[in-house]
Motif scaffolding. Structure first.
Motif, PDB file in Angstrom:
ATOM      1  N   ALA A 176       0.823  -1.261   0.360  1.00 15.72           N
ATOM      2  CA  ALA A 176      -0.436  -0.481   0.207  1.00 15.72           C
ATOM      3  C   ALA A 176       1.176   1.043   0.346  1.00 15.72           C
ATOM      4  N   LEU A 177       1.687   1.346   0.754  1.00 13.62           N
ATOM      5  CA  LEU A 177       2.928   2.594   0.287  1.00 13.62           C
ATOM      6  C   LEU A 177       3.766   2.386  -0.764  1.00 13.62           C
ATOM      7  N   GLU A 178       4.098   1.201  -1.196  1.00 12.27           N
ATOM      8  CA  GLU A 178       4.691   2.077  -2.369  1.00 12.27           C
ATOM      9  C   GLU A 178       3.567   1.779  -3.905  1.00 12.27           C
ATOM     10  N   GLN A 179       2.051   2.007  -3.329  1.00 11.08           N
ATOM     11  CA  GLN A 179       1.363   2.123  -4.070  1.00 11.08           C
ATOM     12  C   GLN A 179       0.513   3.193  -4.196  1.00 11.08           C
ATOM     13  N   GLY A 180       1.058   4.166  -2.712  1.00 12.74           N
ATOM     14  CA  GLY A 180       0.616   5.370  -2.717  1.00 12.74           C
ATOM     15  C   GLY A 180      -0.941   5.601  -1.766  1.00 12.74           C
ATOM     16  N   LYS A 181      -1.128   4.562  -1.801  1.00 12.53           N
ATOM     17  CA  LYS A 181      -2.040   4.419  -0.513  1.00 12.53           C
ATOM     18  C   LYS A 181      -2.391   5.160   1.034  1.00 12.53           C
ATOM     19  N   VAL A 182      -0.681   4.524   1.339  1.00  8.95           N
ATOM     20  CA  VAL A 182      -0.325   5.070   2.115  1.00  8.95           C
ATOM     21  C   VAL A 182       0.879   5.988   2.196  1.00  8.95           C
ATOM     22  N   GLN A 183       0.942   7.349   3.697  1.00 12.02           N
ATOM     23  CA  GLN A 183       2.515   7.670   3.398  1.00 12.02           C
ATOM     24  C   GLN A 183       3.232   6.460   4.199  1.00 12.02           C
ATOM     25  N   ALA A 184       2.671   5.823   5.435  1.00 15.30           N
ATOM     26  CA  ALA A 184       4.316   4.584   6.058  1.00 15.30           C
ATOM     27  C   ALA A 184       3.775   3.886   6.244  1.00 15.30           C
ATOM     28  N   VAL A 185       3.881   2.740   6.696  1.00 14.10           N
ATOM     29  CA  VAL A 185       3.643   1.692   6.965  1.00 14.10           C
ATOM     30  C   VAL A 185       4.525   1.596   8.614  1.00 14.10           C
ATOM     31  N   THR A 186       4.136   0.539   9.566  1.00 17.60           N
ATOM     32  CA  THR A 186       4.596   1.457  11.254  1.00 17.60           C
ATOM     33  C   THR A 186       4.530  -0.058  11.912  1.00 17.60           C
ATOM     34  N   THR A 187       5.090  -0.943  12.242  1.00 17.01           N
ATOM     35  CA  THR A 187       5.389  -1.800  13.404  1.00 17.01           C
ATOM     36  C   THR A 187       6.634  -1.960  13.926  1.00 17.01           C
ATOM     37  N   ASP A 188       6.967  -3.168  14.730  1.00 17.67           N
ATOM     38  CA  ASP A 188       8.224  -3.317  14.700  1.00 17.67           C
ATOM     39  C   ASP A 188       9.568  -3.452  14.334  1.00 17.67           C
ATOM     40  N   GLU A 189      10.546  -2.309  14.716  1.00 15.58           N
ATOM     41  CA  GLU A 189      11.939  -2.192  13.415  1.00 15.58           C
ATOM     42  C   GLU A 189      12.738  -2.879  13.539  1.00 15.58           C
ATOM     43  N   SER A 190      12.093  -4.125  13.296  1.00 21.03           N
ATOM     44  CA  SER A 190      13.084  -5.724  13.047  1.00 21.03           C
ATOM     45  C   SER A 190      11.906  -6.518  12.070  1.00 21.03           C
ATOM     46  N   ILE A 191      10.599  -6.387  11.705  1.00 21.67           N
ATOM     47  CA  ILE A 191      10.134  -6.819  10.890  1.00 21.67           C
ATOM     48  C   ILE A 191      10.518  -5.566   9.912  1.00 21.67           C
ATOM     49  N   LEU A 192      10.399  -4.056  10.652  1.00 19.77           N
ATOM     50  CA  LEU A 192      10.189  -3.654   8.771  1.00 19.77           C
ATOM     51  C   LEU A 192      11.501  -3.688   8.064  1.00 19.77           C
ATOM     52  N   ILE A 193      12.646  -4.135   8.688  1.00 16.04           N
ATOM     53  CA  ILE A 193      14.083  -4.071   8.837  1.00 16.04           C
ATOM     54  C   ILE A 193      13.658  -4.788   7.627  1.00 16.04           C
ATOM     55  N   GLY A 194      13.206  -6.854   7.876  1.00 18.30           N
ATOM     56  CA  GLY A 194      13.294  -7.431   7.375  1.00 18.30           C
ATOM     57  C   GLY A 194      12.504  -7.076   6.004  1.00 18.30           C
ATOM     58  N   ILE A 195      10.890  -6.854   6.200  1.00 13.16           N
ATOM     59  CA  ILE A 195      10.283  -6.742   4.640  1.00 13.16           C
ATOM     60  C   ILE A 195      10.414  -5.563   3.442  1.00 13.16           C
TER      61      ILE A 195
END
Ligand code: GLU
Length: 268
Positions: A176-195
């Motif tokens: 959704a972020l890549e498609q411009g539908k949201v301006q941010a994704v939020t969760t645990d840093e360790s998950i964000l790094i991985g995805i």
């Protein structure tokens, strides 16, 4: 009156026995069946994700339950869960233990039991490079996260003016972020790094140094499933002592230059 008292007694007894049956003794049952059924994530590297070559679910969470099952002398059966489905799956008996990037907190601990903390992280955001310098920049924005997560609750509290969109899991939020539908994704840093690492256009994004919570992970078990909880806790404390826990951390996180800032210790 006597009849009513009898009825009440029966009801109390029934409530007690059904509760006992629910918690049961998963350790003994798993040993009898020769298998421990684990609820895990299957799209969150490096915690639980499908290895492209083997098509098997691997990761940090999986290595922990593999070590626990090995000590029990049983096999592991992995069942993918989402943040929202993991607790009901456990309570309904479809899985024996949750190893799925799950934060321990008081609200959840009313419903299930947790092991000692076996991973520690904190909640951050993925944004377009240069677009967010502080929480203020996220006010009134659309932010993606996962249903049934602490990330969802924390984001609502930290930025009340933002619109929080909850997806089944974080890769959908990133899309959704890549498609411009949201301006941010939020969760645990360790998950964000991985995805983010797996995203084809990762150079466009960043994880600004804005942390809104601490997230200690625990392995989730049915409330009152004492023998299993004790076994799991002893095993992970032994893994800390032997160096196996640190080895598992480095196996999955050294690729991101993440250093281990915690040790597995007994909960106070
Ligand atoms: N650790 C947080 C939680 O348990 C976010 C990650 C997840 O949704 O699994 O809710």
């Amino acid at each position: 009156m006597k009849k009513l008292a009898m009825l009440f007694m029966i009801m109390v007894l029934a409530a007690f026995t059904s509760k006992a049956a629910l918690a049961g003794d998963t350790l003994a049952d798993a040993k009898k069946k020769g298998v421990l059924v684990v609820g895990c994530k299957d799209s969150l590297p490096p915690f639980g994700y499908i290895d492209e070559k083997t098509r098997k679910i691997v990761g940090y969470d999986i290595d922990f339950v593999n070590a626990i099952a090995k000590k029990m002398g049983v096999k592991v059966e992995l069942k993918p869960v989402t943040s929202a489905s993991r607790m009901p799956q456990l309570q309904e008996g479809h899985i024996d233990i949750i190893a799925a990037t799950m934060t321990k907190n008081a609200e959840r601990a009313k419903v299930i039991d947790f092991s000692h903390t076996y991973f520690f992280t904190g909640q951050k955001f993925i944004t377009k490079k240069g677009s967010v310098k502080s929480l203020k920049d996220l006010e009134g924005k659309r932010i993606g996260t996962a249903k049934g997560s602490t990330s969802e609750q924390n984001a609502k509290k930290a930025i009340p003016t933002a619109t929080i969109l909850s997806f089944d899991d974080y890769p959908q939020a990133l899309l959704a972020l890549e498609q411009g539908k949201v301006q941010a994704v939020t969760t645990d840093e360790s998950i964000l790094i991985g995805i983010l690492d797996k995203a084809p256009d990762k150079s466009k994004y960043e994880i600004p140094n804005i942390q809104i919570s601490d997230e200690p992970y625990g392995l989730g078990m049915r409330k009152g499933d004492k023998n299993l909880v004790d076994f799991v806790n002893k095993t992970i404390l032994d893994m800390e002592k032997s160096g196996e826990a640190a080895k598992i951390f480095n196996k999955w996180f050294s690729q991101y230059n993440l250093h281990r800032s915690f040790k597995i210790t007994a909960d106070k």
